[in-house]
Design an enzyme around this catalytic site. Structure first.
Site, PDB file in Angstrom:
ATOM      1  N   CYS A  11     -14.659 138.724   4.987  1.00 31.53           N
ATOM      2  CA  CYS A  11     -14.282 139.483   6.177  1.00 31.53           C
ATOM      3  C   CYS A  11     -14.109 138.474   7.309  1.00 31.53           C
ATOM      4  O   CYS A  11     -14.343 137.283   7.128  1.00 31.53           O
ATOM      5  CB  CYS A  11     -15.278 140.592   6.510  1.00 31.53           C
ATOM      6  SG  CYS A  11     -16.922 140.063   7.010  1.00 31.53           S
ATOM      7  N   CYS A  85      -9.785 141.327   6.520  1.00 28.17           N
ATOM      8  CA  CYS A  85      -9.430 139.973   6.952  1.00 28.17           C
ATOM      9  C   CYS A  85      -7.921 139.786   7.067  1.00 28.17           C
ATOM     10  O   CYS A  85      -7.448 138.700   7.376  1.00 28.17           O
ATOM     11  CB  CYS A  85     -10.052 138.916   6.050  1.00 28.17           C
ATOM     12  SG  CYS A  85      -9.392 138.790   4.390  1.00 28.17           S
ATOM     13  N   CYS A  89      -6.452 135.565   4.122  1.00 29.46           N
ATOM     14  CA  CYS A  89      -7.044 135.209   2.834  1.00 29.46           C
ATOM     15  C   CYS A  89      -5.960 134.675   1.908  1.00 29.46           C
ATOM     16  O   CYS A  89      -4.977 135.362   1.638  1.00 29.46           O
ATOM     17  CB  CYS A  89      -7.707 136.429   2.211  1.00 29.46           C
ATOM     18  SG  CYS A  89      -8.648 136.034   0.730  1.00 29.46           S
TER      19      CYS A  89
END
Length: 137
Positions: A11, A85, A89
Site C-alpha cells: 500500500c 497503491c 507497483c
C-alpha cells in the site's frame, strides 16, 4: 510457486492495511509462507490505531517498520497484493496479482480500524486457502 510461497502486501504508506495483512498472514500461516510488506511512499511509523487493533486480537505489530517498495521485492514474490497503491507497483510476468479495495485506516481511531482489520483477516484466510488448497477440510 515454491513449497514456501512468498506473499508481498503493498500500500502507499506501508503503515496500515499492508501491515495488518502481513501480520495476519504471519499469524495464520506461521513459517509456511514468506511474508513481506512495503509501500511506494512509506510513512515513518506503523499507524498506532492499526497496531492497537491488531494487538486486541493477539497479533503484535510493534516491531514492524514501513519499508520502501523495490522492484527486487516484487520480482522475488510469488503473490503481490496491492491495496490502493495505484500504478506505482511494478508488474512482472508470471506473478499472481490481487488488488484489494479496502478503506484506508490513516487518520482513523481504533473503532474505525477494527472493521478494516476484520475484513483483511477474511481476505487473508481466503488467500491462504488458495495457497494451500489441500489444507481445507
Amino acid at each position: 510457486m515454491s513449497d514456501r510461497p512468498s506473499v508481498l502486501f503493498v500500500c502507499v504508506h506501508n503503515a496500515g492495511r499492508s501491515q495488518m495483512a502481513a501480520g495476519w498472514l504471519r499469524h495464520l500461516a506461521g513459517d509456511r509462507v514468506e511474508v513481506r510488506s512495503a509501500g511506494s511512499a512509506p510513512a515513518e511509523n506503523v499507524n498506532p490505531a492499526a497496531v492497537e487493533a491488531m494487538r486486541e486480537v493477539g497479533v503484535d505489530l510493534t516491531d514492524q517498520r514501513p519499508k520502501l517498495l523495490g522492484h527486487d521485492t516484487v520480482e522475488s514474490s510469488d503473490v503481490v497484493v496491492t491495496m490502493g497503491c495505484g500504478d506505482v507497483c511494478p508488474v512482472f510476468p508470471g506473478k499472481r496479482y490481487e488488488d484489494w479495495k479496502l478503506e484506508d485506516p490513516a487518520g482513523r481511531g481504533v473503532d474505525a480500524v477494527r472493521p478494516i482489520r476484520d475484513e483483511i483477516r477474511a481476505r487473508v484466510e481466503d488467500l491462504l486457502a488458495g495457497l494451500f488448497p489441500t489444507d481445507r477440510p
